[in-house]
Design an enzyme around this catalytic site. Structure first.
Site, short mmCIF file in Angstrom:
data_model
loop_
_atom_site.label_atom_id
_atom_site.label_comp_id
_atom_site.label_asym_id
_atom_site.label_seq_id
_atom_site.Cartn_x
_atom_site.Cartn_y
_atom_site.Cartn_z
N ASP A 267 6.73 5.48 -11.38
CA ASP A 267 6.33 4.42 -12.30
C ASP A 267 7.37 4.15 -13.38
OD1 ASP A 267 4.06 4.56 -10.81
OD2 ASP A 267 2.70 5.02 -12.48
N ASP B 95 -1.92 2.65 -3.08
CA ASP B 95 -1.24 3.77 -3.70
C ASP B 95 -1.31 5.01 -2.80
OD1 ASP B 95 0.24 4.88 -5.80
OD2 ASP B 95 -1.16 4.16 -7.33
N GLU C 152 4.23 4.23 -2.26
CA GLU C 152 4.38 5.69 -2.15
C GLU C 152 5.56 6.17 -3.00
OE1 GLU C 152 7.13 7.21 -0.08
OE2 GLU C 152 7.88 5.19 -0.34
N TRP C 153 6.05 5.31 -3.90
CA TRP C 153 7.01 5.64 -4.96
C TRP C 153 8.41 6.01 -4.43
CZ3 TRP C 153 3.13 9.78 -4.78
CH2 TRP C 153 1.86 9.31 -5.09
N GLY C 154 8.73 5.58 -3.20
CA GLY C 154 10.06 5.81 -2.67
C GLY C 154 10.36 7.22 -2.23
#
Length: 406
Positions: free
Chosen positions: A212, A154, A189-191
């Protein structure tokens, strides 16, 4: 003569070392030849995890046919940590995992499954617990000694810029390569830093496309949560970046959560209909996404099994050609996707984005598919037309029809 032999031997060692490094790099690129499939703890259980839960889930994956359908990983997400010992080795929470992770991994492996674990490229995880920044090689060796097969890495509490992210992920990938065990690296890294552009360069096998997922069709409360349709729209333009060993991670499947609580119920996650859950499964598979279940596999409904164990839709996700569907039609109320398959067939998905049932026609020639086709409906598990050059029918609100054209 001795000097010449020494030089030759040194050259041989250098060549051998280079070959080993090249071989290691090749192995990293092929650690996930198809999108990983499994079950993840976070969305429903968050920190309420334990050795018993993981063992019971492993048993359920075997008993209900998930392992045989291709779901091979159990991913332990955040809040498993118990800090570090006096040698700075990361350790599990002794109350949650009284026998340690190695014993748990051995149990999971005995079931024909693999075990994944979680850490973060900072000093603390998203949940505020011990992470791996500054201890990459030590933690990688620990994970390897436990028998870990996958690391979700993460990016909470880390600098926002892309350059730092690339460096920190590369450091961990190198540490995993030195660990002596093949461990898949999932970049999370959530884009926000375009991980699809550099995942392979730094040693990752998959990259998150969004923040998320929540247990909802789409975000209407505007608090930052991602619904099913939101993630589809974010991921669709990234199809060109998908290839073997480089997979989009559209985050967990929320199928079967039904608004039951946990992190998936935050930020507007009130639950979905099974039509919407089926659309999530359809579109995740069309886009070659990682498939990570997050419902309680010990308490399954018939609808859960129908959606999650559909071998025909799973075959599209796992197709060896390794492509993602391209969005050919993008209207306000519907979208159409086309994905080439290894056997020369094409998968076509027709998504009704609107809130009302809609009659939709898909002209195959306009989609770039010339000729006439046998149409296979993968959700009805039957052939519905022969020698067809178009499909027309009603698509329910939020439904996705998926066909294989042969």
């Amino acid at each position: 003569m001795k000097k010449i032999l020494s030089i030759a031997f040194a050259a041989l060692l250098a060549t051998s070392s280079f070959a080993q490094k090249s071989e290691t790099l090749l192995e990293r690129n092929q650690l996930a030849k198809t999108p990983p499939m499994g079950w993840m703890t976070w969305n429903l259980f968050k920190g309420d995890i334990s050795e018993q839960l993981i063992k019971e889930t492993a048993d359920a994956m075997v008993e209900h046919g998930f392992r045989d359908a291709g779901y091979e990983y159990i991913f332990i997400d955040d809040l498993w940590q118990g800090g570090r010992d006096r040698h700075n080795n990361i350790i599990p929470d002794p109350k949650k995992f009284p026998n340690g992770i190695k014993a748990l991994a051995d149990y999971v492996h005995s079931k024909g499954l693999k075990l994944g674990i979680y850490s973060d490229a900072a000093q603390l995880t998203c949940g505020g617990w011990t992470a791996s920044y500054g201890f990459e090689e030590q933690d990688a060796r620990t994970f390897a000694s436990w028998g870990i097969d996958y690391l979700k890495y993460d990016y909470c509490n880390a600098p926002e810029d892309s350059a730092t992210a690339r460096k920190r992920y590369h450091t961990m990938a190198q540490a995993l390569s030195k660990s002596g065990r093949n461990i898949v690296l999932g970049i999370c890294e959530w884009g926000q830093r375009n991980g699809e552009e550099w995942c392979e360069q730094v040693g990752g096998s998959l990259w998150r496309t969004s923040y998320d997922v929540r247990d909802m069709w789409k975000d209407i409360v505007k608090q930052g949560g991602m619904g099913i349709l939101d993630i589809v729209n974010i991921t669709a333009p990234l199809a060109k970046d998908v290839r073997h060993g480089q997979w989009p991670d559209m985050d967990m499947l929320v199928v079967g959560l039904n608004g039951k609580g946990g992190p998936s119920s935050d930020l507007g996650g009130v639950g979905c209909s099974y039509t919407e859950y089926q659309t999530q499964m359809s579109m995740w598979c069309m886009m070659s996404s990682v498939l990570a279940l997050s419902n309680d596999l010990r308490k399954l409904s018939a609808e859960d099994k129908r959606i999650l164990l559909n071998k025909e839709i799973i075959a599209i996700d796992q197709d060896p050609l390794g492509k993602a569907a391209e969005r050919k039609v993008n209207q306000a109320d519907h979208q159409i996707y086309v994905r080439p398959l290894a056997n020369g067939s094409h998968a076509v998905a027709i998504l009704n984005c609107g809130d009302k049932d809609k009659s939709i026609q898909a002209d195959f020639k306009q989609l770039g598919l010339n000729g006439k086709y046998l149409i296979r409906d993968v959700w009805q598990h039957r052939d519905i037309a022969k020698k067809a050059n178009r499909w027309k029918g009603t698509v329910k609100a939020h439904e996705t029809k998926v066909f294989v054209l042969k």
